[in-house]
Every structure is written in C-alpha cells, then in structure tokens.
Design an enzyme around this catalytic site. Structure first.
Site, PDB file in Angstrom:
ATOM      1  N   ILE A 591       0.823  -1.207   0.000  1.00  0.00           N
ATOM      2  CA  ILE A 591       0.000   0.000   0.000  1.00  0.00           C
ATOM      3  C   ILE A 591       0.855   1.255   0.000  1.00  0.00           C
ATOM      4  CG2 ILE A 591      -2.098  -0.987   0.984  1.00  0.00           C
ATOM      5  CD1 ILE A 591      -1.152  -0.127   3.738  1.00  0.00           C
ATOM      6  N   GLY A 594       8.736   3.389  -0.214  1.00  0.00           N
ATOM      7  CA  GLY A 594       9.639   4.518  -0.122  1.00  0.00           C
ATOM      8  C   GLY A 594      11.038   4.001  -0.300  1.00  0.00           C
ATOM      9  N   VAL A 599       5.246  -0.769   2.702  1.00  0.00           N
ATOM     10  CA  VAL A 599       4.185  -1.055   3.658  1.00  0.00           C
ATOM     11  C   VAL A 599       3.153  -1.970   2.992  1.00  0.00           C
ATOM     12  CG1 VAL A 599       2.510  -0.073   5.237  1.00  0.00           C
ATOM     13  CG2 VAL A 599       4.514   1.240   4.573  1.00  0.00           C
ATOM     14  N   LYS A 613       5.525  -3.242   7.839  1.00  0.00           N
ATOM     15  CA  LYS A 613       6.574  -2.485   7.167  1.00  0.00           C
ATOM     16  C   LYS A 613       7.737  -3.407   6.984  1.00  0.00           C
ATOM     17  CE  LYS A 613       5.719   2.308   7.375  1.00  0.00           C
ATOM     18  NZ  LYS A 613       5.993   3.643   7.866  1.00  0.00           N
ATOM     19  N   ASP A 713      10.268  14.280  13.702  1.00  0.00           N
ATOM     20  CA  ASP A 713       9.709  14.377  12.348  1.00  0.00           C
ATOM     21  C   ASP A 713       8.186  14.445  12.401  1.00  0.00           C
ATOM     22  OD1 ASP A 713       9.569  14.570   9.630  1.00  0.00           O
ATOM     23  OD2 ASP A 713      10.104  12.492   9.219  1.00  0.00           O
TER      24      ASP A 713
END
Ligand SMILES: *[C@@H]1O[C@H](CO)[C@@H](O)[C@H](O)[C@H]1NC(C)=O
Ligand SMILES: *[C@@H]1O[C@H](CO)[C@@H](O)[C@H](O)[C@H]1NC(C)=O
Ligand SMILES: *[C@@H]1O[C@H](CO)[C@@H](O)[C@H](O)[C@H]1NC(C)=O
Ligand SMILES: *[C@@H]1O[C@H](CO)[C@@H](O)[C@H](O)[C@H]1NC(C)=O
Ligand SMILES: *[C@@H]1O[C@H](CO)[C@@H](O)[C@H](O)[C@H]1NC(C)=O
Ligand SMILES: *[C@@H]1O[C@H](CO)[C@@H](O)[C@H](O)[C@H]1NC(C)=O
Ligand SMILES: *[C@@H]1O[C@H](CO)[C@@H](O)[C@H](O)[C@H]1NC(C)=O
Ligand SMILES: *[C@@H]1O[C@H](CO)[C@@H](O)[C@H](O)[C@H]1NC(C)=O
Ligand SMILES: *[C@@H]1O[C@H](CO)[C@@H](O)[C@H](O)[C@H]1NC(C)=O
Length: 889
Positions: A591, A594, A599, A613, A713
């Site tokens: 889904i 990166g 994921v 993940k 972050d």
C-alpha cells in the site's frame, strides 16, 4: 480427559458396527460368488485369470477372494459391459511395473479403453495389441516401453479419443499403417526416440485435433499432406531433425491454435500463408534456419500471444504490422539478422511482458513508445546498432525486472526517476557511450542485484548506495574521487578498472588525499536508515509512565528460525500467517513504498487487518542500520499511548525484517487534507480531537518517558488516521532519546517545512523542535493546507505578508462550513497555542505538557467571534484566555 475417553468409546462402537455390517457384506459376496461361479462364462474366468497373471492386482485384496471363481468386474480400474465382459482397464499411475507382454490381449475382445499411463512398465508393445479391435482409447504414455511401435496398431481403426505413447523409449520409424486410424482425434508420440520421416499417410487423420511428434529424432521434411488435417488445433513437430521448408499448405489449418516447429533445421522463408491462421495463439518457429523477411501478413494473427522467431537467419526489418498483435505477451525475435529501426507501432502491444530483440542489427533510436508497454517485465535490446539517447520510458514500466541495452551506441545520460523501478533486478547498459553521473537513487532500487555500466563514459563520484548491489561493474568509465567505504568488502577491483581518477581502497588506485568528505557520505547513508526506524510504535490505552528497562521483550524462534516477537495481540499472529496473508509480500498487498522499504496490508486468518513495514534487503544488510533497528525495537516496545500507533510485533532475522503494526484505514492526515471528500468528512470537531490527541501523545513522550523521546519528524505525513479519523503519531524513524549520557547533537532530520528554525544552526535536539513542528501541523489542520508563508517571522514580512490584516476566520479551511460558537472557542484556543508553539525562540515555546494540560482543562477562552480576532494579535501572542496567558505554563 473426558473428551478422550468419549472419543475412544465412539470409535469402539464404530468398529463394532463396521464388523457387523461387514460380516453381512461378506455373506453377500460369498453368495454372489456361488451364483457367479455357476453362471459365469468361461470368458469371464479367463479374463480374470489373464489379469491376475499380470501381477497388477494385489492378491491380498478382493482379487484373491473372487478370482478363482468369478469375473474381475469389481476389481480396481475394471469396468464390464452388461454381459460381464471387460470394457475398461484403467490403472493410471499405480506403480505397476512389469511388462505389457504379460497381459494376454486375446482375452479382451470387448475392451474399449486401456489406460496404463505412468506405471514404469517395461518391455515392448506386443504385436497382439492389434487384437483389441474395439479400442477407442489407448494410453500407454509415461512408461519405459522400448522397441518399435507395432504396425498392428493400424488395425485399431476404432481408436478415436486417444492414442498416446508419449514419454517412453520407443524407437524406429512411425509405421505408415497408423494412417488407417482415420477416426483418431488425439495422437501423441512425444518424447521417444523415433526416427525416419513423417509418413505421408498422416494426411489421412482428417479428424485429428491434436498431433504431437515433438522431441524425437524425426528427419525429412514436413509432408505437404499435413495441410489436410483441417481439424487440427495443435501441431507440435518441435525438437526433431526436420529439414526443408515450411509447406505453404499449413495455411489450410485454419483451426490451428498452437504451432510448434521450433528446434529443427527447417529452412527457406516463412510462408506468407501463415497469416491465414487467425486462430493461432502460439507460434514457435525459433531455432531453425529460416531466412528472408518476417511476412507482413503476420499482422493478421491478432489472437497471437506468443511469437518466437528467434535464432534463425531472418533478415529485413521488423514490419510495422507487428503493432496489430494486440494480444501478444511474448515477442522473441532475437539472434537473427534483422535491420532497420524498431517500429513505433510496438507501443500498441500493451500486453507485452517479454520483448527480446537482442543480437540483431537493428538501428535507429529506441522508440519512446516502449514507454507505453505497461506490462513489460523484460526488455532486451542489447547487441544491436541502436543510437541516440535512452528515452525516458519508465513512468509506465512499473513491472520491469530485466533491462539490457548493452552493446549498442547509445548516448546521453541515464534517465532515472526513483519511484518507478520497484521490481528491477537486472540492469545492463554496458558498452555504449553513455555520459553523465550515475543517479544516486539507483542504489536504493530495492531488488536491483546486478548493475553493469561498464564501458561507457560516466563521470562523477560513485554513489555510496551502490555498494550493496550484489553484482556491479563500473569499469572503463571516467568516474573519479574517493571509492565509497566498504566497496572493497563487497566487490573486486576489476569492477572499477579503467576509471583512472578514482582513489583509495584498492591497490590499483592511488590513496585519496585527506579530506572532510566523510561527513557527506554519512548523511547520505544515514538518511534512508533513519527513515525506516519509524514504525516502532506501540499500543496503549492509558497514559502510563514509561521507563526503559533492558531486554524486557521476549524473542521467540518461529518454526523457520526467524526471530519473531508478538505481544499484546490476540496471540495468533505467526510468521506463516503473515507470509500467507501477503503471499510472501506480493506487490498486490503493497500500500506504499519509499526508499527505505514498503508497507503492506495483511488480513490475518482471524480477520484482523495489520500493516507490515518490510525492510528492503539492502538496508537490512547494513550493520549500522541493524544495530539501530534492534536498539529502537528495545526502546520503543515500551511506549503506550492511545494516540501513538500500536506496534503488534516484529520479525528480524536474515530474510525476515518487518514490523507489524495497527492498520490505519484512512492513511495519513496529509492525504486526507488533500482529498476534498475526505477533508470535508474531517469536520471541525474531528480536527480538534486530532490536534488534542497529538498534543497528549507528544506530552507523554517528552515528559513521561525516561529518558524523554523526541520524535523529530512531526508532520501531517506522520500522523495517521483510523476509520473514525482518530489521530495517531507514527514513524519513529528519526525519534531520539534524550539521554543524559549521550550527545544531543545529531544530523539533520525531519521534513522540510516543519523543522524548527534554530535546528539548522545548532543541530541540538530538544523537545522544543517537536513543539515547533506541532505548531505547523496545527495550522495545517485548521487551514486545510500547509501554512507556508504564515510561518515566516513577523519582522521580515511585516509589510508584505498578505496575512497582515486578516482575521482568524479567514485562514480556516474553506471546504468546511464556519465553526459554530462552541467549536469556535476550541479553535481560538488551538490557534493561540499554535502561534505560541511557532515562536522563533525555543525557550518561549510552551512545553507539550503545558499544551496538553490547556486542552484538558475546562477553561475556555472568552467567547469571541473568530471574525474579530486579527491574526497579527495571535502572532504577537496576545492571549485570549481568561486571566492572562496560559494557565498551566
Ligand atoms: C485360488 O487359486 C490359487 C492358485 O491359483 C490357490 O492357491 C488357492 O487355494 C485358490 N483359492 C481357493 C479359495 O480355491
Ligand atoms: C494368450 O492366450 C492364448 C489362448 O490361450 C494363447 O494361445 C496365447 O499363446 C497366449 N499368448 C501369450 C502371449 O501368452
Ligand atoms: C488415463 O491416463 C491419463 C494420463 O495419461 C489420466 O489423465 C486419465 O485420468 C486416465 N484415465 C482416464 C479414464 O482417462
Ligand atoms: C472435423 O470436426 C468437425 C466438428 O468437430 C466434424 O464435423 C468433422 O467431421 C471433422 N472432420 C473433418 C475432416 O472436417
Ligand atoms: C477459428 O476457429 C473457429 C472454431 O474453432 C472457426 O469457427 C473459425 O473459422 C476459425 N477461424 C478462421 C479464420 O478460420
Ligand atoms: C497487464 O496484465 C494484466 C494481467 O497480468 C492484465 O489484466 C492487464 O490487462 C494488462 N495490462 C494491459 C495494459 O494490457
Ligand atoms: C504511459 O502511458 C500513457 C498511455 O497509457 C502514455 O500517454 C504516456 O506517454 C506513457 N508514458 C511514457 C513515459 O511513455
Ligand atoms: C568522456 O567524456 C569527457 C568529458 O565529459 C571527454 O573529455 C572524454 O573525451 C570522453 N571520453 C571518451 C572515451 O569518449
Ligand atoms: C540532552 O537533553 C536532555 C534533555 O534536554 C538533558 O537532560 C541531557 O543532559 C542532554 N544531554 C547532554 C549530553 O547534553
């Protein structure tokens, strides 16, 4: 205990019943035997005896009880007609062994079907088989039969459905008497050692639908009589020693779907009549000695899925009509003498998965239309005479795994965009004239295991990310500078020879001059690592205090030796379930991806849905990463908060590196705010709750965890929403523990647009960095978009800012109706706090504890219409609370 004894007694009862019934059935059988013995014909007795003599019916079964007296009609695999005579012998795959000659065929005048496939039967096919005059079905395939095919088979003129002698060791020629079997529909002699020519009598098989003579030693040419087999749908003559041309009469076989003439020594042209065979789906003419051009009539074969003309001596250019073969999935034209350009019509073949045009003399440039072949997995254009730049074709080629453009005269630089080469395993661009730098991102293509860029004119440094690619060749380019650390542990020096401006690591290069370069490298490597660490986030219901203890999480080995830990779940997740639920991390379940990993969404057998993940292989192999990973798991297994994403478990071992966490149906806050429908669903009260929840979670991390955790972050991307739009902080990749024993100075982390201004020059991590980012997110939620310019310090924008004279209501997300009075009060408080959090001086920002307490307190600002609150006032920190300032700060 009770259940066990109960089930035992049930079994005893069952046995007793069985014995009783069986006693009865034995009586019956005996009775029948007596009747049969008196009434059965001598033929039945003889048949039973003949069968028993083969040894193919074990004497311990009912065969023994009845065989002396009666027929074999009830034996395994035997069927009789009304008269008690055997019609079917079907002993398919029974490990029979023995020889066919043991079966005396003279006793089976009524036999219709004989199936002895897959039995390791040895010896010859007896001539007497010709006595089975009524046979319509004969299968002796997959045995160890030797000797010739008896010509008496030609007597079995009733054979209709099957004659299969395939996969034996039958020799000699194909008897021409087979031509008498005019009713036959299926004939397979595949995989024997038959010699001699194809008999011309084969033209008599006018009902034949399937003919397979492949994988023998048949020679001579293909008889033109083959054109009479009008009902043929499948014709396999491959892997023989056939010579001569393809007869044009093949054009009569209009029902043909599969035509395999591959791996012979067939010569001459491809007849243009082949274009009549519109029902063809597979055409394999490869590995012959065909010459001449590809007939343009091939364009009529619009049902074709597989076209293989490779390894011939075909010349001329690729006809543009090839673009009409819209169903083609595999196009193999390699190893021929093709010239001219690749026609741009190739772009119409949108089902194409394999395009092999290598080893020809194709010239011109690579048509950009190749970029439309969305299903392409393999593209081989190597060893041709292609020129010009490599067009940017990757946007649609998301399934591409193999790319070989080597040994051409390609120029220009390597076109590359990260996201799209997800599946690429193999890239070979060697022996061209490619210039420019190696794209850094190439090293983060997760599955890339072979990269050959040798013999080009690439310049610049070697990106450090490349060192983890298993096979790499960068030799004979113009690369320069320091060879990345660790390169020599993974690769030999010959992979870099011919780049005479490189330095370090290998003896063949001079040592590097001392420089400060290593910091740069570190950041490059560090970035993808930290971005992964993030999913380590935990469950929690109550705001509980978290104190880090060592080693308190359990590691247990699953069946396959993977270290796998699950806690706080229903206890039913197992490694195998995860693999099953994602079909071993099939892309269909992915889904998001990166640079760091992907994921996946997995539905467990229990019906629970989790997010996984998974680390990309190469990051996982990095020891720096691995240590941090374990460390972070240890630390983060202990935070529990209702607004932090739950970590259900993890798996970490060679070949198994993933984290299992709560699945968030709505995805990130960022995406929800970007989507009009979802943003409208996210009404004011939901937005207020997300902001409050985030504040509580941050307060917990900063003030209740020892040592404190700074997320570093916080952004709308890292706040996930569940089905009810409740917010959860996620992605602790950059999270840091503020440990008194370790330095608080770090590398840059965070997302542009959310990073506290002071961080750029101090590089010191404090809780106040998160406070600032929180302020940005709050404004983003209120405005429905990133606040951008609104963040710039007051002084520098005093006159130019368009926000200068605005009221608070004017910045609110216009997609929602204006908030009512009650929510308006909340929004005023939230906006006030947000601007306080955005203070340029970290010290002047409130702590998250204070923010959290403000939200928890009953105290609300005075009821003032938002239309009367100037933004400027908010920015100047004029408090709208009762009393002055924040009550809890
Ligand atoms: C059946 O025949 C076998 C030998 O053919 C013999 O040994 C056996 O005794 C016979 N069984 C009966 C019940 O007659
Ligand atoms: C088959 O049986 C017939 C009749 O009993 C006999 O003449 C013949 O020799 C037998 N064949 C074989 C191969 O045993
Ligand atoms: C006969 O053999 C084939 C395999 O060669 C098998 O698929 C088939 O089921 C068998 N039985 C019948 C009745 O066709
Ligand atoms: C071919 O098949 C059709 C129908 O399947 C049948 O009617 C016809 O007799 C067969 N034989 C020839 C020679 O066309
Ligand atoms: C393709 O096959 C079908 C039936 O199998 C047949 O009706 C049709 O005529 C064939 N097409 C051609 C072009 O002969
Ligand atoms: C790609 O392949 C899939 C199945 O593998 C198919 O459903 C789809 O139609 C193909 N796409 C195109 C553009 O042909
Ligand atoms: C991707 O495919 C679309 C049509 O399906 C096409 O318009 C576009 O140009 C293709 N992109 C590239 C880079 O070829
Ligand atoms: C490689 O490129 C450099 C400049 O980019 C050029 O000076 C050099 O001649 C080129 N070498 C070859 C072999 O083409
Ligand atoms: C790091 O920050 C924490 C919290 O602000 C502080 O307690 C600790 O002393 C700092 N560590 C160092 C080495 O300065």
């Amino acid at each position: 205990m009770a259940t066990i004894s109960l089930s035992i007694s049930i079994q005893i009862v069952a046995w007793a019943i069985w014995i009783l019934l069986c006693g009865k059935c034995l009586d019956n059988a005996l009775h029948q035997l007596v009747v049969a013995a008196s009434g059965s014909s001598t033929l039945q007795l003889k048949q039973a005896k003949a069968l028993q003599e083969t040894g193919w019916w074990p004497s311990t079964t009912h065969a023994q009880a009845s065989s002396n007296y009666s027929s074999a009609c009830h034996w395994d695999g035997i069927t009789c007609n009304a008269g008690g005579s055997i019609t079917t012998i079907d002993r398919f795959d029974q490990h029979l062994g023995g020889q066919l000659i043991k079966l005396n065929f003279s006793f089976f005048p009524n036999l219709v079907s004989l199936n002895l496939s897959w039995n390791s039967i040895t010896g010859r096919i007896p001539l007497e088989i010709g006595m089975l005059k009524n046979l319509v079905y004969l299968r002796l395939s997959s045995n160890m039969l030797v000797g010739p095919i008896p010509s008496t088979l030609g007597n079995l003129t009733n054979l209709k459905y099957f004659l299969s002698l395939s996969s034996n060791m039958l020799g000699g020629p194909i008897p021409s008497t087979l031509g008498h079997l005019t009713n036959l529909e299926y004939l397979s002699l595949y995989s024997n050692i038959l010699v001699g020519p194809i008999p011309a009598t084969l033209g008599h098989f006018t009902n034949l639908k399937y003919l397979d003579i492949g994988l023998n030693k048949i020679d001579g040419s293909i008889p033109s009589e083959i054109g009479m087999l009008k009902n043929l749908t499948t014709l396999f003559l491959d892997s023989n020693m056939l010579v001569g041309p393809i007869p044009s009469t093949l054009g009569h076989l209009t029902n043909l779907r599969s035509l395999y003439l591959r791996q012979n020594q067939i010569n001459g042209f491809i007849p243009s009549e082949i274009g009549i065979l519109e029902n063809l789906t597979s055409l394999y003419l490869d590995s012959n000695m065909l010459i001449g051009p590809i007939p343009s009539t091939l364009g009529h074969l619009t049902n074709l899925e597989f076209l293989n003309l490779s390894q011939n001596k075909i010349n001329g250019s690729i006809p543009s009509e090839i673009g009409m073969l819209k169903n083609l999935t595999n196009l193999y034209l390699y190893s021929n003498k093709l010239v001219g350009p690749i026609p741009s019509t190739i772009g119409y073949l949108t089902n194409l998965q394999f395009l092999y045009l290598h080893q020809n003399q194709i010239n011109g440039s690579i048509p950009p239309e190749i970029g439309m072949l969305k299903n392409l997995t393999s593209l081989y254009l190597d060893s041709n005479m292609l020129v010009g730049p490599i067009p940017f074709i990757w946007d649609n080629l998301t399934d591409l795994q193999y790319l070989d453009l080597s040994v051409n005269s390609l120029t220009g630089s390597i076109p590359y965009r990260e996201v799209n080469l997800y599946w690429v395993k193999y890239v070979n661009l060697s022996h061209n004239s490619i210039i420019g730098e190696i794209p850094v991102a190439l090293g983060s293509v997760a599955r890339l295991s072979s990269l050959d860029l040798s013999y080009n004119n690439l310049t610049g440094h070697i990106p450090p990310s490349l060192i983890y690619i298993k096979r790499i060749d960068l030799s004979h380019n113009s690369l320069k500078g320091q060879i990345p650390d660790g390169f020599n542990r993974h690769h030999k020096s010959h992979t870099l020879t011919g780049n005479w401006h490189l330095c370090g690591q290998f003896k063949i290069f001079p040592p590097c001059p001392k420089s400060k370069k290593s910091i740069v490298t570190k950041i490059e490597i560090f970035a993808p690592i930290t971005s992964f660490l993030g999913f380590l986030v935990i469950r929690g219901i109550i705001l509980s205090r978290c104190v880090f203890k060592k080693n308190q999480f359990e590691l247990r080995e699953s069946k396959n030796g993977n270290i796998f830990s699950i806690w706080n779940y229903d206890g039913h997740i197992a490694y195998e379930y995860i693999i099953e639920a994602t079909e071993d991390f099939d892309i269909r379940y992915c889904i998001g991806t990166g640079g760091y990993g992907s994921v996946y969404k997995a539905e467990l057998p229990s019906g629970n849905v989790v997010a996984l993940k998974k680390l990309h292989q190469r990051e996982a192999e990095n020891p720096v990463f691995y240590r941090s990973f374990i460390n972070e798991v240890r630390v983060l297994t202990d935070i529990r908060h209702r607004n932090i994403v739950k970590l259900h478990g993890f798996c970490v071992h060679k070949g198994c590196r993933f984290l299992i966490y709560e699945y968030m149906e709505r995805g990130s806050l960022f995406w929800v705010l970007r989507n009009v429908d979802e943003a409208m669903e996210l009404d004011w009260s939901k937005r207020v709750n997300i902001i409050k929840g985030t504040a509580h979670a941050l307060s917990y991390m900063h003030h209740e965890c020892i040592p404190a955790i700074v997320h570093r972050d916080i952004s709308s991307n890292n706040i996930l929403l569940n089905s009810e739009f409740r917010g959860f902080i996620s992605d602790f990749g950059t999270a840091k523990l503020l440990d008194p024993d370790s330095s608080n100075q770090t590398l840059v982390a965070g997302t542009y647009g959310y990073i506290a201004p002071e961080f750029a020059y101090t590089m010191i991590v404090t809780e106040k960095c998160d406070v600032y980012s929180f302020g940005v997110v709050v404004l983003e939620v209120l405005m429905g978009r990133h606040p951008g310019e609104l963040l710039s310090p007051l002084s520098s924008s005093s006159s130019s800012s368009s926000f200068q004279n605005m009221m608070l209501n004017e910045i609110l997300d216009r997609r929602l109706p204006p908030p009512n009075r009650l929510i308006g009060q909340d929004i005023l408080l939230i906006a006030t706090i947000a601007f306080a959090c955005l203070h340029t001086q970290p010290k002047s920002r409130p702590t998250m504890k204070c923010v959290s307490q403000e939200f928890l307190s009953r105290k609300k600002p005075n009821v003032i219409p938002l239309t009367t609150v100037p933004l400027l006032q908010l920015r100047k920190q004029v408090a709208y609370m009762e009393g002055s300032g924040f009550a809890y700060c």
